[in-house]
Design a protein around this motif. Structure first.
Motif, PDB file in Angstrom:
ATOM      1  N   THR A 420       0.831  -1.217  -0.021  1.00 18.43           N
ATOM      2  CA  THR A 420      -0.004  -0.092   0.122  1.00 18.43           C
ATOM      3  C   THR A 420       0.937   1.390  -0.040  1.00 18.43           C
ATOM      4  OG1 THR A 420      -1.516  -1.395   1.163  1.00 18.43           O
ATOM      5  CG2 THR A 420      -1.848   1.178   1.135  1.00 18.43           C
ATOM      6  N   THR A 421       2.092   1.059   0.801  1.00 18.79           N
ATOM      7  CA  THR A 421       2.920   2.481   0.648  1.00 18.79           C
ATOM      8  C   THR A 421       3.476   2.546  -0.586  1.00 18.79           C
ATOM      9  OG1 THR A 421       3.455   1.909   2.972  1.00 18.79           O
ATOM     10  CG2 THR A 421       4.963   3.357   1.722  1.00 18.79           C
ATOM     11  N   LEU A 422       3.834   1.499  -1.207  1.00 21.86           N
ATOM     12  CA  LEU A 422       4.608   1.484  -2.752  1.00 21.86           C
ATOM     13  C   LEU A 422       3.359   2.118  -3.616  1.00 21.86           C
ATOM     14  CD1 LEU A 422       6.738  -1.245  -3.003  1.00 21.86           C
ATOM     15  CD2 LEU A 422       7.093   0.864  -1.900  1.00 21.86           C
ATOM     16  N   LEU A 423       2.427   1.944  -3.289  1.00 18.82           N
ATOM     17  CA  LEU A 423       1.207   2.290  -4.357  1.00 18.82           C
ATOM     18  C   LEU A 423       1.013   3.656  -4.188  1.00 18.82           C
ATOM     19  CD1 LEU A 423      -1.327   1.923  -6.266  1.00 18.82           C
ATOM     20  CD2 LEU A 423      -2.755   1.108  -4.177  1.00 18.82           C
ATOM     21  N   LYS A 424       0.978   4.176  -2.806  1.00 17.62           N
ATOM     22  CA  LYS A 424       0.781   5.531  -2.541  1.00 17.62           C
ATOM     23  C   LYS A 424       1.815   6.388  -3.251  1.00 17.62           C
ATOM     24  CE  LYS A 424      -1.910   5.633   1.683  1.00 17.62           C
ATOM     25  NZ  LYS A 424      -2.189   6.122   3.057  1.00 17.62           N
ATOM     26  N   GLU A 428       1.801   9.416  -5.975  1.00 18.36           N
ATOM     27  CA  GLU A 428       2.557  10.758  -5.848  1.00 18.36           C
ATOM     28  C   GLU A 428       3.263  11.068  -6.672  1.00 18.36           C
ATOM     29  OE1 GLU A 428       4.495  10.231  -1.977  1.00 18.36           O
ATOM     30  OE2 GLU A 428       2.207  10.034  -0.965  1.00 18.36           O
ATOM     31  N   HIS A 429       4.009  10.306  -7.468  1.00 18.45           N
ATOM     32  CA  HIS A 429       4.803  10.388  -8.693  1.00 18.45           C
ATOM     33  C   HIS A 429       4.123  10.413 -10.023  1.00 18.45           C
ATOM     34  CE1 HIS A 429       8.112   9.505  -5.800  1.00 18.45           C
ATOM     35  NE2 HIS A 429       8.524  10.329  -6.460  1.00 18.45           N
ATOM     36  N   GLU A 435       3.534   1.425 -15.291  1.00 14.33           N
ATOM     37  CA  GLU A 435       5.064   1.834 -14.498  1.00 14.33           C
ATOM     38  C   GLU A 435       4.976   1.336 -12.838  1.00 14.33           C
ATOM     39  OE1 GLU A 435       5.734   5.897 -17.227  1.00 14.33           O
ATOM     40  OE2 GLU A 435       4.433   5.949 -15.466  1.00 14.33           O
ATOM     41  N   THR A 436       3.898   1.360 -12.461  1.00 16.68           N
ATOM     42  CA  THR A 436       3.745   1.154 -11.093  1.00 16.68           C
ATOM     43  C   THR A 436       3.836  -0.790 -11.118  1.00 16.68           C
ATOM     44  OG1 THR A 436       2.046   2.586 -10.521  1.00 16.68           O
ATOM     45  CG2 THR A 436       2.067   0.740  -9.027  1.00 16.68           C
ATOM     46  N   ASP A 437       3.580  -1.412 -11.868  1.00 19.02           N
ATOM     47  CA  ASP A 437       3.824  -2.672 -12.069  1.00 19.02           C
ATOM     48  C   ASP A 437       5.346  -3.058 -12.109  1.00 19.02           C
ATOM     49  OD1 ASP A 437       1.338  -3.564 -11.683  1.00 19.02           O
ATOM     50  OD2 ASP A 437       0.778  -3.991 -13.663  1.00 19.02           O
ATOM     51  N   PRO A 481      11.394   9.096 -11.141  1.00 16.36           N
ATOM     52  CA  PRO A 481      10.956   7.552 -11.138  1.00 16.36           C
ATOM     53  C   PRO A 481      10.622   7.013 -12.535  1.00 16.36           C
ATOM     54  CG  PRO A 481       9.258   8.645  -9.763  1.00 16.36           C
ATOM     55  CD  PRO A 481      10.411   9.582 -10.123  1.00 16.36           C
ATOM     56  N   VAL A 482       9.867   7.833 -13.071  1.00 13.06           N
ATOM     57  CA  VAL A 482       9.407   7.418 -14.416  1.00 13.06           C
ATOM     58  C   VAL A 482      10.436   7.059 -15.383  1.00 13.06           C
ATOM     59  CG1 VAL A 482       8.197   8.100 -16.340  1.00 13.06           C
ATOM     60  CG2 VAL A 482       7.367   8.995 -14.167  1.00 13.06           C
ATOM     61  N   GLU A 483      11.436   7.682 -15.113  1.00 12.82           N
ATOM     62  CA  GLU A 483      12.704   7.476 -16.118  1.00 12.82           C
ATOM     63  C   GLU A 483      13.550   6.079 -15.571  1.00 12.82           C
ATOM     64  OE1 GLU A 483      15.505  10.611 -16.541  1.00 12.82           O
ATOM     65  OE2 GLU A 483      16.835   9.222 -17.606  1.00 12.82           O
ATOM     66  N   VAL A 484      13.650   6.249 -14.436  1.00 14.09           N
ATOM     67  CA  VAL A 484      14.562   5.123 -13.739  1.00 14.09           C
ATOM     68  C   VAL A 484      13.796   3.869 -13.678  1.00 14.09           C
ATOM     69  CG1 VAL A 484      15.633   4.174 -11.734  1.00 14.09           C
ATOM     70  CG2 VAL A 484      15.796   6.792 -12.231  1.00 14.09           C
ATOM     71  N   TRP A 485      12.351   3.751 -13.354  1.00 17.17           N
ATOM     72  CA  TRP A 485      11.794   2.650 -13.286  1.00 17.17           C
ATOM     73  C   TRP A 485      11.239   2.079 -14.487  1.00 17.17           C
ATOM     74  CZ3 TRP A 485       8.023   4.904  -8.984  1.00 17.17           C
ATOM     75  CH2 TRP A 485       8.884   5.068  -7.733  1.00 17.17           C
ATOM     76  N   SER A 486      11.223   3.004 -15.653  1.00 15.11           N
ATOM     77  CA  SER A 486      10.924   2.360 -16.932  1.00 15.11           C
ATOM     78  C   SER A 486      12.332   1.865 -17.733  1.00 15.11           C
ATOM     79  CB  SER A 486      10.438   3.484 -17.705  1.00 15.11           C
ATOM     80  OG  SER A 486      11.343   4.629 -17.965  1.00 15.11           O
ATOM     81  N   LEU A 487      13.481   2.390 -17.497  1.00 15.56           N
ATOM     82  CA  LEU A 487      14.567   1.878 -17.989  1.00 15.56           C
ATOM     83  C   LEU A 487      15.529   0.924 -17.575  1.00 15.56           C
ATOM     84  CD1 LEU A 487      16.188   5.456 -19.136  1.00 15.56           C
ATOM     85  CD2 LEU A 487      14.879   4.040 -20.536  1.00 15.56           C
TER      86      LEU A 487
END
Length: 496
Positions: A420-424, A428-429, A435-437, A481-487
C-alpha cells in the motif's frame, strides 16, 4: 504435485521408454530456449544447415568459420566477391544460428534479406550490442516493432545497471564497460520513445458516473450484507443442496436453496478480507459471510451474482469501464492478488450499464503483476483523480486491524503495508499502472528481503524511509522515477 519416479518398480522395457521420453523433453526444452527473442522458433532442419548451401564459397567459409569464429572478418575477405544471393544466404544462415556479429558482417556487405519476413537488422544489431549500428538505424525513418523492445532485454538489464550505478563516481568517469552501459541506456530510452510515437495508445476516459457506491447498489441493493445473511439463514434452515460452480470458479461447491436457486459459492476467508478492505465498495467485491454448514464445518459463502458472466465469456469488451478496472487493480495491489484475469471477473449488466466485479481472491499476499491486452488502455493511463484520492486516504493501521481480526500473520500484515505504501508513492509520482507494475516487479520482493528490521506495527513513514534508503543503496534517482523505473528492467514491453 510432482511425485518421485520409482525406477525400481519399472520393468526394463518401461525404464527405457521413460528415459527416452525424459530425453526428448529435455532436448525440446533446450530447443525452445534457443529461440531468438521476438522471432519464431527456427526449424531444426534449417538450423546449422551449412551443407545445404549451393555456393561452394559459402560452404568453404562456414566450414572454416566453425573452427575459427574469431577470424570472421579475415575469412570473409579471403572468399572474394559474393553475389547478392550469396550475401543474403550468408546473412540468413548467420541469423538462424544466432551468430549476430556474423550476420552484421553480411549486412554490411549488402544483404537485403534482413528487411524481409520481420527479421530486420535492427533486431540483430541490438542482440549483438553494436550500439553504433543501432544508432545509425534509428536515425532513419525506421519502423519499430514490439520484438525490438524484447530484444533490448539482452542489452540493458537490472544487474548491469545496478553495477554501473554503484561504481559510478561522476559522469566523467571512463570505466569502459560502464560507458557502454550508459550509452545502451540512452539507446533504450530512444527505442521506447520512438515506439510510443509510432504506436500511440488510446488513453482511458475517466468515467465517474455512476459512482462506485451506486454501481454496487445497482447489483446488490442498499442492504447487501444484511439481505445476504438473511438469505443464507433461510437457505440453511430448510432443504438445501450443492452443485459445482459453472462460472466464476471451477470445481467449487455452490449452495442451492430448496427452490433450486443458486445462493452462494463456498470460498475462503480471503473473500471476506477482500470485501472488508474494499472500503465503500470501491472495487465491488460481492458480499461474503462466514457460516457453519454441517457438511463442511466453518466456511465462507460468497453471494452468487445472478445474470452475470465470466469475463472470458463476455465479448463486448469495449463496454467495459477502464475506471472500474482501475479500482480493481488498486485492490489487487493492496491484497497482493496475482491472479487477476478475464476468468476472475464477473460481468453484470444492470439498466443498460456494464459492471465489472472482482472475484476469486485465492492467491494473495505476493503481488506479481498480471498484464493482459484487454487492460491496455487503463494500464497505460495515470490513476484517475478518484483513485488518487481514494488511495491517499487509506489508513494502514485500519487495514492491519482488519487482517489481524481475521487471523492473518504478521508477515502478511507487513507485506500489505509495504504494498500500500509503494502504491501511494506511485500515485504521488503520477505513475501509470504499468509503471507501477515495473516498480513492483523490480523492487517489491527485493525490498521484502531487506525489510528485516520492520514489524507488522511499522508505520507508513518507517516503510517510506527504509524504501528510500534501499533505493539510495543502489544509487538510483528517486526524484525521476518514471525514467529510472522504466529503463532499468528486463520487461520493456510493460512500459508501452
Amino acid at each position: 504435485m510432482w511425485k518421485r519416479i520409482r525406477f525400481k518398480n519399472l520393468s526394463p522395457k518401461m525404464l527405457v521408454v521413460s528415459l527416452l521420453v525424459l530425453s526428448l523433453g529435455f532436448i525440446g526444452g533446450v530447443r525452445l530456449f534457443q529461440t531468438k527473442p521476438g522471432m519464431s522458433q527456427v526449424d531444426s532442419q534449417t538450423l546449422y544447415s551449412y551443407s545445404e548451401l549451393k555456393s561452394s564459397k559459402l560452404k568453404n567459409f562456414f566450414g572454416k568459420y566453425e573452427k575459427h569464429p574469431e577470424m570472421r572478418g579475415l575469412l570473409l575477405k579471403e572468399i572474394g566477391p559474393l553475389s547478392t544471393d550469396e550475401i543474403n544466404q550468408g546473412y540468413n544462415i548467420a541469423v538462424k544460428n544466432f551468430e549476430y556479429d556474423l550476420a552484421i558482417e553480411f549486412y554490411l556487405l549488402g544483404a537485403i534479406d534482413c528487411y524481409r519476413d520481420g527479421e530486420d537488422i535492427l533486431l540483430v544489431a541490438i542482440n549483438s550490442g553494436r550500439l553504433g549500428l543501432v544508432k545509425d538505424l534509428l536515425s532513419s525513418d525506421y519502423t519499430l516493432k514490439l520484438y525490438h523492445l524484447n530484444a533490448v532485454r539482452s542489452l540493458v538489464n537490472i544487474e548491469q545497471h545496478n553495477w554501473a550505478y554503484i561504481y559510478k563516481k561522476q559522469d566523467t568517469d571512463d570505466l569502459g564497460y560502464q560507458k557502454y552501459l550508459i550509452e545502451s541506456q540512452r539507446l533504450a530510452n530512444t527505442i521506447i520513445t520512438l515506439y510510443k510515437e509510432q504506436n500511440p495508445i488510446q488513453f482511458m476516459r475517466y468515467d465517474t458516473f455512476p459512482t462506485y457506491q451506486e454501481s454496487y447498489q445497482a447489483i446488490f441493493g442498499n442492504q447487501a450484507q444484511e439481505e445476504f445473511k438473511q438469505e443464507l439463514d433461510e437457505t440453511l434452515s430448510g432443504k438445501y443442496s450443492f452443485i459445482e460452480a459453472d462460472h466464476g470458479t471451477q470445481h467449487t461447491p455452490v449452495l442451492i436453496n430448496e427452490k433450486g436457486k443458486k445462493v452462494g459459492i463456498l470460498k475462503t476467508k480471503n473473500e471476506i478480507l477482500a470485501e472488508k478492505l474494499d472500503y465503500d465498495h470501491f472495487a465491488g467485491v460481492p458480499p461474503a459471510i462466514n457460516v457453519f454448514i454441517p457438511e463442511y464445518g466453518e466456511v465462507v459463502v460468497q453471494k452468487w451474482v445472478v445474470d452475470s458472466y465470466m469475463g472470458t465469456e463476455y465479448k463486448r469488451e469495449k463496454d467495459w469501464s477502464p475506471e472500474q478496472l482501475h479500482h480493481i487493480r488498486v485492490l489487487d495491489i493492496r491484497l497482493g492478488n496475482s491472479d487477476r484475469n478475464k476468468g476472475n471477473v464477473l460481468i453484470a449488466q444492470r439498466e443498460s450499464r456494464t459492471h465489472i466485479l472482482p472475484i476469486d481472491h485465492d492467491l494473495l499476499m505476493h503481488y506479481i503483476p498480471n498484464d493482459t491486452n484487454w487492460e491496455a488502455s487503463y494500464l497505460n493511463s495515470p490513476f484517475s483523480p478518484l483513485s488518487k484520492k481514494y488511495v491517499q486516504e487509506l489508513d494502514l493501521n485500519k487495514d492491519a486491524a482488519v487482517m489481524e481480526n481475521l487471523g492473518y500473520s504478521n508477515q502478511d500484515i507487513l507485506s500489505m503495508k509495504i504494498r500500500t505504501t509503494l502504491l501511494k508513492m506511485s500515485i504521488e509520482h503520477n505513475l501509470t499502472l504499468k509503471e507501477t507494475d515495473i516498480l513492483f516487479r523490480f523492487y517489491y520482493f527485493d525490498f521484502l528481503e531487506k525489510a528485516n528490521d520492520l514489524t507488522a506495527n511499522a508505520s507508513e513513514k518507517e516503510i517510506r524511509n527504509l524504501f528510500n534508503a534501499h533505493m539510495n543503496h543502489v544509487s538510483l534517482i528517486v526524484q525521476n522515477p518514471v525514467e529510472v523505473w522504466s529503463l532499468i528492467g528486463n520487461n520493456f514491453e510493460l512500459y508501452i
